[in-house]
Motif scaffolding. Structure first.
Motif, PDB file in Angstrom:
ATOM      1  N   MET A  69      58.611   9.685  97.527  1.00 16.24           N
ATOM      2  CA  MET A  69      60.076   9.726  97.588  1.00 16.24           C
ATOM      3  C   MET A  69      60.572  11.147  97.848  1.00 16.24           C
ATOM      4  O   MET A  69      61.496  11.354  98.643  1.00 16.24           O
ATOM      5  N   ALA A  70      59.954  12.134  97.194  1.00 16.32           N
ATOM      6  CA  ALA A  70      60.338  13.531  97.413  1.00 16.32           C
ATOM      7  C   ALA A  70      60.059  13.940  98.855  1.00 16.32           C
ATOM      8  O   ALA A  70      60.863  14.652  99.477  1.00 16.32           O
ATOM      9  N   ALA A  71      58.934  13.497  99.401  1.00 13.37           N
ATOM     10  CA  ALA A  71      58.609  13.807 100.799  1.00 13.37           C
ATOM     11  C   ALA A  71      59.608  13.147 101.742  1.00 13.37           C
ATOM     12  O   ALA A  71      60.086  13.771 102.701  1.00 13.37           O
ATOM     13  N   THR A  72      59.947  11.896 101.465  1.00 17.79           N
ATOM     14  CA  THR A  72      60.924  11.177 102.294  1.00 17.79           C
ATOM     15  C   THR A  72      62.276  11.868 102.250  1.00 17.79           C
ATOM     16  O   THR A  72      62.911  12.092 103.286  1.00 17.79           O
ATOM     17  N   MET A  73      62.715  12.226 101.049  1.00 18.82           N
ATOM     18  CA  MET A  73      64.005  12.909 100.912  1.00 18.82           C
ATOM     19  C   MET A  73      63.983  14.263 101.612  1.00 18.82           C
ATOM     20  O   MET A  73      64.952  14.643 102.284  1.00 18.82           O
ATOM     21  N   SER A  74      62.890  14.997 101.477  1.00 20.73           N
ATOM     22  CA  SER A  74      62.773  16.306 102.118  1.00 20.73           C
ATOM     23  C   SER A  74      62.861  16.179 103.633  1.00 20.73           C
ATOM     24  O   SER A  74      63.482  17.009 104.302  1.00 20.73           O
ATOM     25  N   GLU A  75      62.264  15.121 104.176  1.00 23.21           N
ATOM     26  CA  GLU A  75      62.376  14.890 105.622  1.00 23.21           C
ATOM     27  C   GLU A  75      63.814  14.550 105.994  1.00 23.21           C
ATOM     28  O   GLU A  75      64.339  15.051 106.999  1.00 23.21           O
ATOM     29  N   LYS A  76      64.475  13.709 105.204  1.00 24.42           N
ATOM     30  CA  LYS A  76      65.872  13.361 105.485  1.00 24.42           C
ATOM     31  C   LYS A  76      66.766  14.610 105.499  1.00 24.42           C
ATOM     32  O   LYS A  76      67.720  14.688 106.259  1.00 24.42           O
ATOM     33  N   TRP A  86      64.052  19.414 105.831  1.00 23.02           N
ATOM     34  CA  TRP A  86      63.308  20.522 105.232  1.00 23.02           C
ATOM     35  C   TRP A  86      61.829  20.483 105.583  1.00 23.02           C
ATOM     36  O   TRP A  86      61.141  21.496 105.477  1.00 23.02           O
ATOM     37  N   ILE A  87      61.327  19.297 105.941  1.00 21.21           N
ATOM     38  CA  ILE A  87      59.965  19.149 106.452  1.00 21.21           C
ATOM     39  C   ILE A  87      60.037  18.230 107.664  1.00 21.21           C
ATOM     40  O   ILE A  87      61.016  17.493 107.842  1.00 21.21           O
ATOM     41  N   ASP A  88      58.988  18.259 108.485  1.00 21.82           N
ATOM     42  CA  ASP A  88      58.997  17.378 109.658  1.00 21.82           C
ATOM     43  C   ASP A  88      58.270  16.066 109.344  1.00 21.82           C
ATOM     44  O   ASP A  88      57.616  15.930 108.304  1.00 21.82           O
ATOM     45  N   ALA A  89      58.410  15.118 110.250  1.00 23.61           N
ATOM     46  CA  ALA A  89      57.827  13.787 110.059  1.00 23.61           C
ATOM     47  C   ALA A  89      56.311  13.850 109.948  1.00 23.61           C
ATOM     48  O   ALA A  89      55.708  13.079 109.190  1.00 23.61           O
ATOM     49  N   ASP A  90      55.678  14.758 110.678  1.00 22.64           N
ATOM     50  CA  ASP A  90      54.215  14.873 110.613  1.00 22.64           C
ATOM     51  C   ASP A  90      53.741  15.243 109.212  1.00 22.64           C
ATOM     52  O   ASP A  90      52.755  14.707 108.719  1.00 22.64           O
ATOM     53  N   LEU A  91      54.451  16.169 108.571  1.00 23.50           N
ATOM     54  CA  LEU A  91      54.063  16.562 107.219  1.00 23.50           C
ATOM     55  C   LEU A  91      54.287  15.421 106.232  1.00 23.50           C
ATOM     56  O   LEU A  91      53.445  15.149 105.378  1.00 23.50           O
ATOM     57  N   LYS A  92      55.398  14.731 106.378  1.00 22.78           N
ATOM     58  CA  LYS A  92      55.638  13.581 105.499  1.00 22.78           C
ATOM     59  C   LYS A  92      54.518  12.557 105.661  1.00 22.78           C
ATOM     60  O   LYS A  92      53.968  12.063 104.664  1.00 22.78           O
ATOM     61  N   LEU A 112      71.576  17.378  88.612  1.00 21.52           N
ATOM     62  CA  LEU A 112      70.185  16.999  88.802  1.00 21.52           C
ATOM     63  C   LEU A 112      69.514  18.031  89.700  1.00 21.52           C
ATOM     64  O   LEU A 112      70.019  18.375  90.757  1.00 21.52           O
ATOM     65  N   ARG A 113      68.383  18.523  89.239  1.00 23.20           N
ATOM     66  CA  ARG A 113      67.576  19.438  90.049  1.00 23.20           C
ATOM     67  C   ARG A 113      66.240  18.757  90.327  1.00 23.20           C
ATOM     68  O   ARG A 113      65.669  18.120  89.448  1.00 23.20           O
ATOM     69  N   LEU A 114      65.797  18.869  91.555  1.00 20.44           N
ATOM     70  CA  LEU A 114      64.561  18.226  91.982  1.00 20.44           C
ATOM     71  C   LEU A 114      63.601  19.249  92.562  1.00 20.44           C
ATOM     72  O   LEU A 114      64.025  20.296  93.061  1.00 20.44           O
ATOM     73  N   ILE A 115      62.342  18.919  92.536  1.00 19.31           N
ATOM     74  CA  ILE A 115      61.344  19.680  93.261  1.00 19.31           C
ATOM     75  C   ILE A 115      61.172  18.944  94.579  1.00 19.31           C
ATOM     76  O   ILE A 115      60.801  17.775  94.613  1.00 19.31           O
ATOM     77  N   LEU A 116      61.516  19.640  95.657  1.00 19.12           N
ATOM     78  CA  LEU A 116      61.433  19.055  96.988  1.00 19.12           C
ATOM     79  C   LEU A 116      60.550  19.933  97.860  1.00 19.12           C
ATOM     80  O   LEU A 116      60.217  21.058  97.491  1.00 19.12           O
ATOM     81  N   LEU A 117      60.187  19.410  99.004  1.00 21.62           N
ATOM     82  CA  LEU A 117      59.306  20.127  99.921  1.00 21.62           C
ATOM     83  C   LEU A 117      60.127  20.842 100.978  1.00 21.62           C
ATOM     84  O   LEU A 117      61.146  20.332 101.441  1.00 21.62           O
ATOM     85  N   GLN A 118      59.629  22.015 101.355  1.00 31.95           N
ATOM     86  CA  GLN A 118      60.316  22.779 102.380  1.00 31.95           C
ATOM     87  C   GLN A 118      59.290  23.605 103.145  1.00 31.95           C
ATOM     88  O   GLN A 118      58.467  24.302 102.527  1.00 31.95           O
ATOM     89  N   GLY A 119      59.307  23.483 104.449  1.00 37.96           N
ATOM     90  CA  GLY A 119      58.379  24.256 105.273  1.00 37.96           C
ATOM     91  C   GLY A 119      57.033  23.580 105.383  1.00 37.96           C
ATOM     92  O   GLY A 119      56.933  22.368 105.542  1.00 37.96           O
ATOM     93  N   ASP A 120      55.973  24.388 105.251  1.00 36.34           N
ATOM     94  CA  ASP A 120      54.605  23.897 105.404  1.00 36.34           C
ATOM     95  C   ASP A 120      54.119  23.185 104.148  1.00 36.34           C
ATOM     96  O   ASP A 120      54.745  23.274 103.088  1.00 36.34           O
ATOM     97  N   LEU A 121      52.971  22.520 104.278  1.00 32.39           N
ATOM     98  CA  LEU A 121      52.356  21.847 103.137  1.00 32.39           C
ATOM     99  C   LEU A 121      52.178  22.835 101.996  1.00 32.39           C
ATOM    100  O   LEU A 121      51.667  23.937 102.194  1.00 32.39           O
ATOM    101  N   GLY A 122      52.639  22.460 100.820  1.00 32.61           N
ATOM    102  CA  GLY A 122      52.568  23.338  99.660  1.00 32.61           C
ATOM    103  C   GLY A 122      53.848  24.096  99.405  1.00 32.61           C
ATOM    104  O   GLY A 122      54.017  24.687  98.353  1.00 32.61           O
ATOM    105  N   GLY A 123      54.765  24.086 100.363  1.00 31.03           N
ATOM    106  CA  GLY A 123      56.041  24.775 100.190  1.00 31.03           C
ATOM    107  C   GLY A 123      57.011  23.914  99.405  1.00 31.03           C
ATOM    108  O   GLY A 123      57.439  22.858  99.875  1.00 31.03           O
TER     109      GLY A 123
END
Length: 167
Positions: free
Chosen positions: A73-80, A83-89, A131-142
């Motif tokens: 879900m965090a990856a999906t939201m980050s893509e929406k 903040w990340i691209d579809a390939d990383l998701k 609400l604060r979330l940990i989301l993905l941004q940039g490359d894997l691990g970001g």
């Protein structure tokens, strides 16, 4: 290759994975003993996952299973959010699926948009009503730990996962 060995319970691969996981976690905790920054990234997927565990009834899901769906879900939201691209998701989904972990809610899930919103509002990472979330941004691990995100991306993500229950 390593995932196959881990799933096959290869003792050497398992020992190595546990050792590296502990070392990685220790490095993060040492760098942020008070959980004010990078340490929060260890909680990727947990806010969504805890809501799933709570609403489903503790014991219905293993903690890691709830966090796995939460990470998806965090990856999906980050893509929406862009903040990340579809390939990383997709890479994240593949890693979870290769590990035989769930990436979507099961048909019998009691989760609704309302239950997600209610339970996530009670999470320990809520500060001053935000609400604060940990989301993905940039490359894997970001990762970023933030309350600064478009709320409609959160709602769309929850709605997408809940809709899969009835699909």
């Amino acid at each position: 290759e390593n995932m196959t060995k881990l799933l096959g319970r290869d003792p050497d691969a398992t020992r190595y994975a546990i050792k590296r996981s502990c070392e990685n976690k220790a490095e993060v905790v040492k760098a942020d003993e008070k959980e004010g920054g990078i340490r929060a990234t260890l909680n990727l997927g947990h806010t969504f996952g805890h809501a799933i565990e709570t609403e489903s009834g503790y014991g219905t899901w293993l903690h890691g299973e709830g966090v796995s769906i939460g990470t998806a879900m965090a990856a999906t939201m980050s893509e929406k959010l862009g903040w990340i691209d579809a390939d990383l998701k997709e890479r994240i989904y593949k890693i979870l699926e290769d590990a035989k972990l769930p990436v979507k809610l099961p048909k019998e899930s009691p989760m609704t948009l309302e239950s997600f919103n209610k339970l996530m509002s009670l999470d320990k990472k809520v500060a001053d009503g935000q609400l604060r979330l940990i989301l993905l941004q940039g490359d894997l691990g970001g990762c970023v730990f933030t309350g600064e995100f478009e709320k409609n991306a959160l709602q769309e993500t929850i709605e997408e996962f809940v809709a899969e229950i009835n699909a």
